[in-house]
Design an enzyme around this catalytic site. Structure first.
Site, PDB file in Angstrom:
ATOM      1  N   ARG A  14       9.862  17.938   1.016  1.00  0.00           N
ATOM      2  CA  ARG A  14      11.339  17.938   0.931  1.00  0.00           C
ATOM      3  C   ARG A  14      11.858  16.718   0.156  1.00  0.00           C
ATOM      4  O   ARG A  14      12.908  16.777  -0.462  1.00  0.00           O
ATOM      5  CB  ARG A  14      11.930  17.986   2.359  1.00  0.00           C
ATOM      6  CG  ARG A  14      13.462  18.229   2.400  1.00  0.00           C
ATOM      7  CD  ARG A  14      13.915  18.473   3.830  1.00  0.00           C
ATOM      8  NE  ARG A  14      15.313  18.869   3.924  1.00  0.00           N
ATOM      9  CZ  ARG A  14      16.282  18.142   4.460  1.00  0.00           C
ATOM     10  NH1 ARG A  14      15.999  16.942   4.963  1.00  0.00           N
ATOM     11  NH2 ARG A  14      17.517  18.575   4.518  1.00  0.00           N
ATOM     12  N   ILE A  16      21.799  20.118   0.561  1.00  0.00           N
ATOM     13  CA  ILE A  16      20.528  20.759   0.922  1.00  0.00           C
ATOM     14  C   ILE A  16      20.644  20.985   2.423  1.00  0.00           C
ATOM     15  O   ILE A  16      21.002  20.069   3.170  1.00  0.00           O
ATOM     16  CB  ILE A  16      19.304  19.890   0.528  1.00  0.00           C
ATOM     17  CG1 ILE A  16      17.989  20.568   0.928  1.00  0.00           C
ATOM     18  CG2 ILE A  16      19.371  18.480   1.101  1.00  0.00           C
ATOM     19  CD1 ILE A  16      16.729  19.856   0.367  1.00  0.00           C
ATOM     20  N   SER A  17      20.386  22.208   2.879  1.00  0.00           N
ATOM     21  CA  SER A  17      20.602  22.539   4.295  1.00  0.00           C
ATOM     22  C   SER A  17      19.668  21.747   5.206  1.00  0.00           C
ATOM     23  O   SER A  17      18.589  21.302   4.790  1.00  0.00           O
ATOM     24  CB  SER A  17      20.392  24.030   4.533  1.00  0.00           C
ATOM     25  OG  SER A  17      21.306  24.785   3.770  1.00  0.00           O
ATOM     26  N   GLN A  18      20.094  21.640   6.462  1.00  0.00           N
ATOM     27  CA  GLN A  18      19.270  21.013   7.503  1.00  0.00           C
ATOM     28  C   GLN A  18      17.965  21.818   7.646  1.00  0.00           C
ATOM     29  O   GLN A  18      18.008  23.056   7.651  1.00  0.00           O
ATOM     30  CB  GLN A  18      20.066  21.069   8.806  1.00  0.00           C
ATOM     31  CG  GLN A  18      19.401  20.441   9.986  1.00  0.00           C
ATOM     32  CD  GLN A  18      20.252  20.579  11.250  1.00  0.00           C
ATOM     33  OE1 GLN A  18      21.415  20.949  11.190  1.00  0.00           O
ATOM     34  NE2 GLN A  18      19.657  20.290  12.374  1.00  0.00           N
ATOM     35  N   PRO A  19      16.823  21.169   7.763  1.00  0.00           N
ATOM     36  CA  PRO A  19      15.558  21.907   7.884  1.00  0.00           C
ATOM     37  C   PRO A  19      15.561  22.944   9.030  1.00  0.00           C
ATOM     38  O   PRO A  19      15.045  24.050   8.867  1.00  0.00           O
ATOM     39  CB  PRO A  19      14.530  20.808   8.142  1.00  0.00           C
ATOM     40  CG  PRO A  19      15.112  19.616   7.443  1.00  0.00           C
ATOM     41  CD  PRO A  19      16.597  19.715   7.631  1.00  0.00           C
TER      42      PRO A  19
END
Ligand code: SAM
Length: 227
Positions: free
Chosen positions: A43, A69-72
């Protein structure tokens, strides 16, 4: 987007990723294929230098142009709901950094990804092949789907929609699955729509907070759905 940085992945970063996977698992993600894809995906290479030390926090981060970028955990949650099978033809609406597209490719999907923001589209289109991922990139309003490439086995929307766009349900194959966050600006419910012999079956999951789906979103607030 780290256009010129050397792309390396060392034992420290792999260790941080394993910790992240542990956190996501504790939060309820159980699909081992999804967890393995998160464990594999570096990431940090999607992050600008200034934010690099945050790459393995379970949080969303800015990627420029007012986008994230979205939260994992969110990536894992949506990916798990999508039930991707090897060879599935998947449309992702909202390319952003390209991280989610890479996760889908790790699961064996043939990925078509569409981005509304020209700069992000161009950056990500040139960056992903450098790290070994080449989905099909499109620039445009993904709330209209991608009619020229439809139908799709799966459609994943990574921005918050006010309604379920008709174009997306129309572009699903039979037995196809659409995962989309739907709601207001502050929070949206994660919705899964499955097309079953032409009918749309709706399931509703937890609340999330996404950046808004832009463009001309045409759909019904209460969609034609059987539960
Ligand atoms: N999937 C991305 C990733 O892995 O980095 C995260 C996406 S970010 C939360 C949402 C993205 O959706 C932004 O890049 C935004 O520009 C894009 N977007 C918003 N509305 C869109 C639309 N109508 N069509 C295509 N992309 C859109």
């Amino acid at each position: 987007m780290p256009q010129n940085r050397m792309i390396e992945d060392n034992y420290r970063q792999r260790g941080l990723r394993n910790k992240l996977v542990k956190i996501i698992r504790q939060k309820g993600i159980s699909d081992e294929r999804v967890l393995a894809a998160i464990a594999k995906m570096p990431r940090h290479v999607f992050f600008d230098d200034a934010l690099l030390t945050h790459a393995y926090e379970d949080k969303a981060f800015p990627i420029g142009e007012g986008q994230t970028i979205s939260q994992p955990y969110t990536v894992a949650f949506q990916t798990q709901l999508l039930t991707v099978k090897q060879g599935d033809k998947v449309l992702e609406v909202g390319t952003g950094s390209g991280y989610q597209a890479c996760i889908l490719m790790e699961l064996g999907a043939k990925v078509y990804t569409i981005e509304y923001n020209k700069k992000l589209f161009e950056q990500t289109k040139s960056f992903l092949p450098r790290i070994g991922y080449s989905p099909f990139f499109f620039y445009g309003d993904g709330s209209k789907g991608l009619p020229s490439k439809a139908p799709f086995d799966k459609i994943l929307v990574t921005a918050g929609a006010p309604v379920i766009p008709d174009a997306l349900t129309e572009q699903l194959k039979d037995n196809g699955v659409l995962v989309i966050p739907v709601g207001g600006r502050d929070r949206q419910s994660m919705i899964r729509i499955t097309k079953s012999t032409g009918k749309l079956v709706k399931e509703e999951f937890d609340y999330f907070a996404f950046v808004p789906l832009l463009g001309k979103v045409v759909g019904k607030k209460i969609h034609r759905v059987t539960t």
